[in-house]
Scaffold this active site. Structure first.
Site, PDB file in Angstrom:
ATOM      1  N   LYS A   1      38.845  51.971  39.083  1.00 33.07           N
ATOM      2  CA  LYS A   1      38.171  51.129  38.094  1.00 33.07           C
ATOM      3  C   LYS A   1      36.861  50.594  38.659  1.00 33.07           C
ATOM      4  O   LYS A   1      35.831  50.603  37.979  1.00 33.07           O
ATOM      5  CB  LYS A   1      39.063  49.948  37.690  1.00 33.07           C
ATOM      6  CG  LYS A   1      40.100  50.326  36.668  1.00 33.07           C
ATOM      7  CD  LYS A   1      41.127  49.228  36.487  1.00 33.07           C
ATOM      8  CE  LYS A   1      42.302  49.771  35.670  1.00 33.07           C
ATOM      9  NZ  LYS A   1      43.512  48.958  35.792  1.00 33.07           N
TER      10      LYS A   1
ATOM     11  N   GLN B   1      45.708  43.169  36.990  1.00 33.58           N
ATOM     12  CA  GLN B   1      46.388  44.447  37.167  1.00 33.58           C
ATOM     13  C   GLN B   1      47.904  44.266  37.095  1.00 33.58           C
ATOM     14  O   GLN B   1      48.464  43.407  37.779  1.00 33.58           O
ATOM     15  CB  GLN B   1      45.977  45.056  38.514  1.00 33.58           C
ATOM     16  CG  GLN B   1      46.597  46.401  38.828  1.00 33.58           C
ATOM     17  CD  GLN B   1      46.078  47.538  37.967  1.00 33.58           C
ATOM     18  OE1 GLN B   1      44.971  47.484  37.427  1.00 33.58           O
ATOM     19  NE2 GLN B   1      46.874  48.571  37.816  1.00 33.58           N
TER      20      GLN B   1
ATOM     21  N   ASP C   1      41.626  43.646  28.554  1.00 34.73           N
ATOM     22  CA  ASP C   1      42.861  44.419  28.387  1.00 34.73           C
ATOM     23  C   ASP C   1      43.457  44.236  26.987  1.00 34.73           C
ATOM     24  O   ASP C   1      44.366  44.951  26.599  1.00 34.73           O
ATOM     25  CB  ASP C   1      43.915  43.946  29.405  1.00 34.73           C
ATOM     26  CG  ASP C   1      44.116  44.936  30.533  1.00 34.73           C
ATOM     27  OD1 ASP C   1      43.810  46.122  30.329  1.00 34.73           O
ATOM     28  OD2 ASP C   1      44.582  44.519  31.600  1.00 34.73           O
TER      29      ASP C   1
END
Ligand SMILES: Nc1nc(=O)c2c([nH]1)NC[C@@H]1CN(c3ccc(C(=O)N[C@@H](CCC(=O)O)C(=O)O)cc3)C=[N+]21
Length: 295
Positions: A54, A98, A121
């Site tokens: 990422k 995460q 997200d």
């Protein structure tokens, strides 16, 4: 044999190219590039790989990223403070926590602390609510990526098409069902307790599998000519070697479907591309700027 391959790597590259242009335009207006903050708790090797990837791709599209690495043993208050600190940091446009985080920490609590404006997200209750209500908000990356792949084959309007989503997770199944419905598909939300899954699946023009069961979907579950989206990423050991396989028996799907996504190289790369896209969207909205370019 037969089916067209839906190339997630190529589609992800197209999304990233658009993001790069948009990030450049936005950087000029903001006086700095959009910035993604990644929070990683513990040292799970798979998570390390994702996070490294990422960060690399964030830089490649002209954005900056910061990492907050926290030890496995931190308490909830420390995690909470890290997230609220990033909420208040005006240099940070997007925050990604995460997953998974260690079991002694409360995932729901942590997610609900993230400022919805920075929720790249799309997992906060506010973002989930916006999606249900059909309001503007940040959409979870994997289902957004799956939609782009579907629409790359069928076009933007799915009127007249039936879709089935296997799996009802917060991360994928639920939001993907809603996105399909917003694009005018007629959607069945199926799961492990649904009766006669094979028959349900066989009726669908669009079949999305997001259950985390290796090769659950067989060739005879698929309507001839259907579009098949395999969201599963299952790590298995075959002949002593690690391999990634999806929720769909790919070889069988190929001879029945019109188009099918491979694993790897399908939905996976789209997830990260959509994360970068969300970071630009979040940066633009927070700055009160128009969304640059056609994202
Ligand atoms: N807050 C949060 N957001 C996430 O989006 C998130 C997360 N946590 N935790 C872990 C999962 C998993 N995930 C993947 C992203 C890309 C690939 C991907 O690009 N896969 C490649 C293969 C990579 C390989 O070979 O291992 C592919 O399918 O072609 C896979 C998995 C994001 N996740």
């Amino acid at each position: 044999m037969g089916a067209r391959l839906i190339d997630g790597k190529a589609q992800a590259a197209i999304v990233r190219a658009k993001v790069k242009v948009a990030a450049g335009e936005l950087a000029a207006r903001l006086g700095r590039p959009p910035c993604l903050a990644v929070v990683l708790v513990g040292a799970d090797p798979a998570s390390e790989v994702y996070v490294r990837n990422k960060v690399k791709l964030t830089k490649a599209v002209g954005m900056t990223s910061i990492e907050r690495r926290l030890p496995e043993t931190i308490d909830q208050a420390t995690l909470d403070a890290t997230l609220t600190d990033l909420n208040e940091n005006e240099e940070v446009d997007g925050i990604l926590l995460q997953m998974p985080i260690p079991a002694h920490l409360d995932t729901d609590r942590a997610l609900s602390l993230i400022d919805p404006a920075k929720d790249v997200d799309g997992l906060t209750p506010i973002s989930a609510g916006a999606l249900v209500l059909g309001r503007a908000g940040l959409v979870p990356c994997t289902p957004q990526g799956a939609m782009i792949l579907i629409q790359s084959v069928l076009g933007p309007d799915l009127s007249g098409r039936t879709a089935i989503v296997l799996g009802r997770s917060i991360l994928v199944g639920k939001p993907l069902s809603l996105l399909l419905q917003s694009a005018n598909a007629t959607v069945t939300m199926a799961h492990s307790r649904s009766p006669d899954l094979p028959a349900l699946c066989r009726s669908a023009d669009i079949l999305c599998a997001a259950v985390g069961r290796p090769e659950l979907v067989r060739g005879d579950w698929i309507k001839p000519g259907a579009v098949v989206i395999d969201v599963g990423i299952n790590r298995v050991i075959e002949e002593g070697r690690p391999r990634l396989i999806g929720d769909v028996a790919f070889g069988e799907a190929e001879s029945v479907a019109d188009a099918v996504t491979p694993v790897p190289g399908g939905v996976g790369p789209m997830t990260i591309a959509c994360l970068l896209r969300n970071t630009v969207l979040a940066a633009a909205r927070q700055a009160g700027e128009a969304i640059p370019h056609d994202l």
